[in-house]
Scaffold this motif. Structure first.
Motif, mmCIF file in Angstrom:
data_model
loop_
_atom_site.group_PDB
_atom_site.id
_atom_site.type_symbol
_atom_site.label_atom_id
_atom_site.label_comp_id
_atom_site.label_asym_id
_atom_site.label_seq_id
_atom_site.Cartn_x
_atom_site.Cartn_y
_atom_site.Cartn_z
ATOM 1 N N SER A 75 0.815 -1.224 0.000
ATOM 2 C CA SER A 75 0.000 0.000 0.000
ATOM 3 C C SER A 75 0.842 1.264 0.000
ATOM 4 N N CYS A 76 2.145 1.121 -0.174
ATOM 5 C CA CYS A 76 3.065 2.268 -0.223
ATOM 6 C C CYS A 76 2.625 3.255 -1.312
ATOM 7 N N VAL A 77 2.495 4.535 -0.942
ATOM 8 C CA VAL A 77 2.056 5.575 -1.892
ATOM 9 C C VAL A 77 2.964 5.624 -3.109
ATOM 10 N N GLY A 78 4.258 5.518 -2.885
ATOM 11 C CA GLY A 78 5.201 5.598 -3.991
ATOM 12 C C GLY A 78 5.076 4.449 -4.971
ATOM 13 N N VAL A 79 4.545 3.318 -4.508
ATOM 14 C CA VAL A 79 4.345 2.152 -5.375
ATOM 15 C C VAL A 79 2.953 2.156 -5.981
ATOM 16 N N LYS A 80 1.947 2.316 -5.120
ATOM 17 C CA LYS A 80 0.554 2.213 -5.556
ATOM 18 C C LYS A 80 0.126 3.388 -6.428
ATOM 19 N N VAL A 81 0.564 4.570 -6.061
ATOM 20 C CA VAL A 81 0.174 5.778 -6.802
ATOM 21 C C VAL A 81 1.274 6.231 -7.750
ATOM 22 N N GLY A 82 2.500 6.198 -7.262
ATOM 23 C CA GLY A 82 3.605 6.717 -8.070
ATOM 24 C C GLY A 82 4.219 5.720 -9.032
ATOM 25 N N GLY A 83 3.841 4.436 -8.900
ATOM 26 C CA GLY A 83 4.383 3.429 -9.813
ATOM 27 C C GLY A 83 5.849 3.115 -9.586
#
Length: 205
Positions: free
Chosen positions: A115-123
Motif C-alpha cells: 500500500s506504499c504511496v510511492g508504489v501504488k500511486v507513483g508506480g
C-alpha cells in the motif's frame, strides 16, 4: 525478559574427538560465558536447537539456559554451521542481566509495502539497502525486530537510519559513531527516466 528456554547439560569431555562424538549422538557443543562467572562448556540437543532456530525472534531475544536445573539468562552470540549439511556445529551464548548493555543485530520488518504511496500511486519500486540493524541497548529493552512503515513513502524518497523510529532505550550502533554514518535503509525508486537514477544516486550517498 525471555520467551525461549534451552535445556543443556555440562560438557565434561572437550576437544575435537569429543565434539565429533556429541554431534553423532544428536548433541551440539556450546559454551556460555560473560558476567562474573567462569565460562561453562555445555551440550544442547540438536533437534531442539534446530526447532528454536527456525524462529526468527530466537536470534534477537534473551534466552533462558536451563543447565541441569540451574538457569541463566543469555543471548545467542555466535553460531557455527556445517559448511555443507544442515547442522549446527557450535553455539556461543553470552550471559546477560536485565541492565546489561549489549550489542545485537535485529531484523528490519518492512510493513505496508503493497500500500506504499510511492508504489501504488507513483508506480515506483522499493529497494532495500538494509535488512537488519546493529543496535546498542540493555537486555531488557532488546527488541525482536525494528518496524519500518512504508505506507506514506513517496517516489524518490530515501529512508535513512535517522528516520527510523527506534524503541525506547535502543540506539543505532552506526549512528553512535557519528552523523556521517547515517546510511540509507530503504528507498522508493521511480520505474523509468532520470528520477530513478537520481533516487539511486541519493540512496548511494
Amino acid at each position: 525478559m525471555s520467551d525461549f528456554t534451552v535445556s543443556a547439560v555440562v560438557r565434561e569431555d572437550q576437544g575435537k574427538g569429543a565434539s565429533r562424538r556429541l554431534r553423532h549422538n544428536n548433541g551440539v557443543p556450546a559454551i556460555v560465558y560473560g558476567g562474573e562467572a567462569a565460562p561453562v562448556a555445555i551440550t544442547l540437543k540438536a533437534n531442539e536447537l534446530k526447532k528454536l532456530l527456525e524462529n526468527e525472534a530466537f536470534y534477537s531475544s534473551v534466552i533462558t539456559l536451563d543447565i541441569e536445573g540451574k538457569t541463566e539468562t543469555a543471548i545467542l552470540k555466535d553460531l557455527q554451521r556445517h559448511p555443507a549439511k544442515d547442522m549446527v556445529w557450535h553455539a556461543d551464548f553470552l550471559r546477560v542481566t536485565a541492565d546489561s548493555k549489549i550489542k545485537a543485530t535485529v531484523p528490519l520488518h518492512f510493513i505496508n509495502e503493497e500500500s506504499c504511496v510511492g508504489v501504488k500511486v507513483g508506480g515506483g519500486k522499493i529497494a532495500h539497502q538494509l535488512t537488519s540493524l546493529d543496535i546498542v541497548t540493555t537486555a531488557e529493552n532488546l527488541p525482536e525486530f525494528i518496524e519500518v512503515d512504508l505506507a506514506a513513502v513517496e517516489v524518490g524518497t530515501v529512508i535513512h537510519l535517522t528516520d527510523l523510529k527506534l524503541p525506547e532505550g535502543v540506539e543505532s550502533l552506526a549512528l553512535s559513531h557519528g552523523a556521517e554514518h547515517d546510511t540509507a535503509v530503504v528507498s522508493v525508486l521511480a520505474q523509468k527516466g532520470g528520477s530513478e537514477e537520481e533516487a539511486e544516486e541519493e540512496a548511494g550517498e
